[in-house]
Design an enzyme around this catalytic site. Structure first.
Site, PDB file in Angstrom:
ATOM      1  N   CYS A 127       0.887  -1.157   0.000  1.00 18.37           N
ATOM      2  CA  CYS A 127       0.000   0.000   0.000  1.00 18.37           C
ATOM      3  C   CYS A 127       0.925   1.206   0.000  1.00 18.37           C
ATOM      4  O   CYS A 127       1.558   1.489   1.015  1.00 18.37           O
ATOM      5  CB  CYS A 127      -0.919   0.041   1.216  1.00 18.37           C
ATOM      6  SG  CYS A 127      -1.928   1.536   1.196  1.00 18.37           S
ATOM      7  N   SER A 170      -1.234   1.809   4.799  1.00 16.05           N
ATOM      8  CA  SER A 170      -0.954   0.434   5.230  1.00 16.05           C
ATOM      9  C   SER A 170      -2.172  -0.463   5.034  1.00 16.05           C
ATOM     10  O   SER A 170      -2.422  -1.341   5.856  1.00 16.05           O
ATOM     11  CB  SER A 170      -0.518   0.422   6.691  1.00 16.05           C
ATOM     12  OG  SER A 170      -1.522   1.046   7.474  1.00 16.05           O
TER      13      SER A 170
HETATM   14 FE    FE Z   1      -3.376   2.023   2.780  1.00 19.86          FE
END
Ligand code: FE
Length: 196
Positions: A101, A105
């Site tokens: 990502c 996250s």
């Molecule tokens: Fe994310």
């Protein structure tokens, strides 16, 4: 999040955040306790490992999993926050998928639990996009030049689960024994599943 924020003691930050949420009546202690216990004991990579082992042993299930990850994962009872839109990526001898990502996250909680710190590390998030082969090599995953590497950036909606290759020499293993071989890192795509 800036580097300065990262330098703050995570325990202090957590305490401050929790006090604030409690004070404003947004959560209660029991809810927080339940949440922590759930993600400590009931939800984690063992769930994803069951999905992978089933896909390895049941071709019809694998087909359903690749077509509609969310529904097939829910068949095994795994659903909930951060798992509403699951896409499963199959690793093969010619294609290796790895997940990141880049913004924050995002991570598939119902099948992998909470993300490890390296997944949230700005270095991983930027480098795996720029130089995926070098990052994978550092994880001990040496991919030949003939293998295509695909990096998948989790969006605000989609969460990915990598379906690793079933290792050679595992033909006689049961689904349960296979699940025990499957690691979190292999389901993010930074490693492969090793033969027993
Ligand atoms: Fe994310």
């Amino acid at each position: 999040m800036t580097d300065a924020d990262d330098a703050l003691d995570p325990a202090l930050r957590e305490e401050a955040l929790e006090s604030l949420l409690l004070e404003r009546g947004l959560v209660d202690t029991a809810t927080i306790e339940t949440f922590i216990r759930t993600y400590e004991t009931a939800v984690g990579p063992m769930n994803g490992a069951k999905v992978v082992a089933k896909a390895w042993t049941d071709p019809d299930y694998k087909q359903r999993l690749l077509v509609d990850g969310t529904a097939a994962i829910a068949e095994l009872g795994f659903k909930g926050p951060q798992g509403e839109h699951m896409v499963v990526l199959e690793n093969t001898p010619s294609v290796h998928n790895v997940v990141v990502c880049t913004l924050c996250s995002c991570y598939p909680w119902p099948v992998l639990g909470l993300p490890p710190s390296w997944y949230k590390d700005p270095a991983y998030r930027s480098r795996v996009v720029r130089e995926p082969r070098a990052v994978l090599r550092e994880w001990g995953t040496d991919l030949g030049p003939d293998v295509e590497v695909r990096v998948h950036d989790s969006s605000s909606e989609v969460r990915y689960l990598v379906l690793p290759e079933r290792p050679a020499g595992t033909e006689s293993l049961s689904e349960e024994d296979l699940a025990a071989l499957v690691t979190r890192d292999a389901m993010v795509g930074v490693t492969k599943v090793a033969a027993p």
